[in-house]
Design a protein around this motif. Structure first.
Motif, PDB file in Angstrom:
ATOM      1  N   THR A   1      82.653   0.527 123.381  1.00 58.24           N
ATOM      2  CA  THR A   1      81.605   0.929 124.331  1.00 58.24           C
ATOM      3  C   THR A   1      80.746  -0.258 124.774  1.00 58.24           C
ATOM      4  OG1 THR A   1      79.997   1.354 122.570  1.00 58.24           O
ATOM      5  CG2 THR A   1      81.461   3.181 123.201  1.00 58.24           C
TER       6      THR A   1
ATOM      7  N   LYS B   1      88.263  -3.573 124.994  1.00 51.03           N
ATOM      8  CA  LYS B   1      88.669  -2.195 125.296  1.00 51.03           C
ATOM      9  C   LYS B   1      90.174  -2.058 125.469  1.00 51.03           C
ATOM     10  CE  LYS B   1      86.619   1.493 128.064  1.00 51.03           C
ATOM     11  NZ  LYS B   1      85.982   2.150 126.930  1.00 51.03           N
TER      12      LYS B   1
ATOM     13  N   ILE C   1      88.361   3.909 114.731  1.00 49.49           N
ATOM     14  CA  ILE C   1      88.756   4.443 116.030  1.00 49.49           C
ATOM     15  C   ILE C   1      89.620   3.419 116.748  1.00 49.49           C
ATOM     16  CG2 ILE C   1      86.762   5.964 116.270  1.00 49.49           C
ATOM     17  CD1 ILE C   1      85.396   3.879 117.983  1.00 49.49           C
ATOM     18  N   HIS C   2      90.253   3.851 117.824  1.00 51.62           N
ATOM     19  CA  HIS C   2      91.078   2.958 118.628  1.00 51.62           C
ATOM     20  C   HIS C   2      90.169   2.074 119.488  1.00 51.62           C
ATOM     21  CE1 HIS C   2      94.027   1.644 121.642  1.00 51.62           C
ATOM     22  NE2 HIS C   2      94.929   1.884 120.710  1.00 51.62           N
ATOM     23  N   CYS C   3      90.619   0.870 119.761  1.00 48.21           N
ATOM     24  CA  CYS C   3      89.799  -0.068 120.543  1.00 48.21           C
ATOM     25  C   CYS C   3      89.534   0.420 121.965  1.00 48.21           C
ATOM     26  CB  CYS C   3      90.460  -1.442 120.569  1.00 48.21           C
ATOM     27  SG  CYS C   3      90.449  -2.269 118.962  1.00 48.21           S
ATOM     28  N   SER C   4      90.323   1.347 122.460  1.00 48.40           N
ATOM     29  CA  SER C   4      90.080   1.901 123.793  1.00 48.40           C
ATOM     30  C   SER C   4      88.741   2.641 123.853  1.00 48.40           C
ATOM     31  CB  SER C   4      91.213   2.852 124.193  1.00 48.40           C
ATOM     32  OG  SER C   4      91.302   3.929 123.285  1.00 48.40           O
ATOM     33  N   GLU C   5      88.171   2.986 122.680  1.00 49.52           N
ATOM     34  CA  GLU C   5      86.877   3.668 122.617  1.00 49.52           C
ATOM     35  C   GLU C   5      85.708   2.685 122.484  1.00 49.52           C
ATOM     36  OE1 GLU C   5      86.839   7.376 120.223  1.00 49.52           O
ATOM     37  OE2 GLU C   5      88.916   6.847 119.724  1.00 49.52           O
TER      38      GLU C   5
ATOM     39  N   SER D   1      97.433  -1.885 120.521  1.00 52.18           N
ATOM     40  CA  SER D   1      97.232  -0.802 119.544  1.00 52.18           C
ATOM     41  C   SER D   1      97.322  -1.288 118.102  1.00 52.18           C
ATOM     42  CB  SER D   1      98.258   0.312 119.784  1.00 52.18           C
ATOM     43  OG  SER D   1      99.574  -0.199 119.668  1.00 52.18           O
TER      44      SER D   1
END
Length: 313
Positions: free
Chosen positions: A160, A187, A154-158, A191
């Motif tokens: 948690t 987070k 997954i993308h690092c923006s996800e 990209s």
């Protein structure tokens, strides 16, 4: 390399600010050497596990990677380093140098090595076949099929809070602590970075972040639920994912990072030594550093496991 360039350094300034400043050596309009310096309060005797907090000016990358913080033409590096020692007040620590100083007026010694695998494999199966029998058997045991486990990218923006707590678990267990990074640091990673997560019944039990850049595939950082790690071999499974991804990306080198050297060498990685140098602008303190500099060193002795068949035992 990637960690020495503006996009990544801009990210560290924004999400791990520690008074970063930059030194450039320009000769006749050409940049021939550069350095990154940042400041933290750290235990100077961290490798002998002794509480010894000191404000340090570190020549390095401000996020615990094995890349060096001063680079360029070799003779220019020496000149730039001397300039930094003159300008920076107090304790200066130069990390991750790739060559050991033979002589000099500064304290120097070993720091954490990094583990690098030369990728001579076209496929994962070819890699497995290249391991000596005991290590090949171990690899199969690590990756035994378990229907409860699932891996996802997954993308690092996800990233948690749960993943961040697992990073903190790793940080707390580490005896070689540098900076503690924030949740926002992870987070908001560029990209270029990829987050691989290990789920047990949809619950995160471990993860790591990797980066493919130029001819190298990097393990960057990771986190583990230690309560589940022994049962599911989470750390080792994630480590094999890094190797597999590096092979599939056709990287020339797979850099597995510093710490946990033995399990990484058992998978075919080899030690790449790193060195450090210390200086203090006070003459007396600088002399003491030279006299007792061995206390700053990383002293663990590691023998290569020779996990690959084509390496001499």
């Amino acid at each position: 390399n990637y960690f020495q360039k503006t996009p990544f350094l801009s990210h560290t300034e924004k999400y791990n600010f520690c008074q970063q400043r930059y030194y450039l050596f320009i000769d006749d309009g050409n940049l021939i050497s550069a350095a990154i310096v940042y400041s933290l309060r750290l235990d100077i005797l961290t490798f002998i596990k002794l509480k010894s907090p000191v404000k340090m000016n570190i020549v390095g990358i401000p996020c615990s990677v094995s890349s060096k913080g001063i680079f360029g033409n070799n003779s220019a590096i020496d000149t730039l380093k001397k300039h930094i020692y003159e300008v920076e007040k107090g304790f200066v620590l130069v990390l991750n140098l790739e060559e050991k100083l033979l002589t000099g007026s500064y304290a120097s010694g070993s720091t954490l090595p990094t583990v690098i695998m030369s990728n001579n494999f076209n496929t994962w199966e070819e890699y497995g076949a290249s391991l000596r029998s005991g290590y090949r058997r171990r690899l199969k045991q690590i990756n035994q099929v378990n229907d409860d486990l699932r891996f996802g990218k997954i993308h690092c923006s996800e990233f948690t809070e749960e993943m961040y707590h697992q990073y903190l678990e790793v940080y707390k267990k580490s005896s070689e602590k540098l900076e503690k990074l924030s949740l926002d640091f992870f987070k908001n990673l560029p990209s270029d970075f990829m987050l691989t997560v290990c789920f047990k019944n949809n619950k995160v039990i471990g993860w790591n972040i990797s980066l493919a850049n130029q001819n190298t595939y990097y393990f960057f950082l990771g986190g583990i639920d230690y309560k589940k790690n022994k049962t599911y071999n989470t750390y080792l499974r994630l480590l094999t994912v890094i190797i597999k991804d590096g092979i599939e990306n056709k990287a020339k080198y797979i850099e597995l990072g510093q710490t946990a050297e033995i399990p990484k060498m058992r998978m075919g990685g080899e030690l790449s030594l790193r060195y450090m140098e210390a200086h203090h602008n006070n003459f007396i303190f600088n002399r003491l550093l030279r006299l007792f500099g061995t206390l700053l060193e990383y002293k663990r002795k590691l023998e290569n496991t020779n996990a690959l068949k084509n390496k001499n035992p």
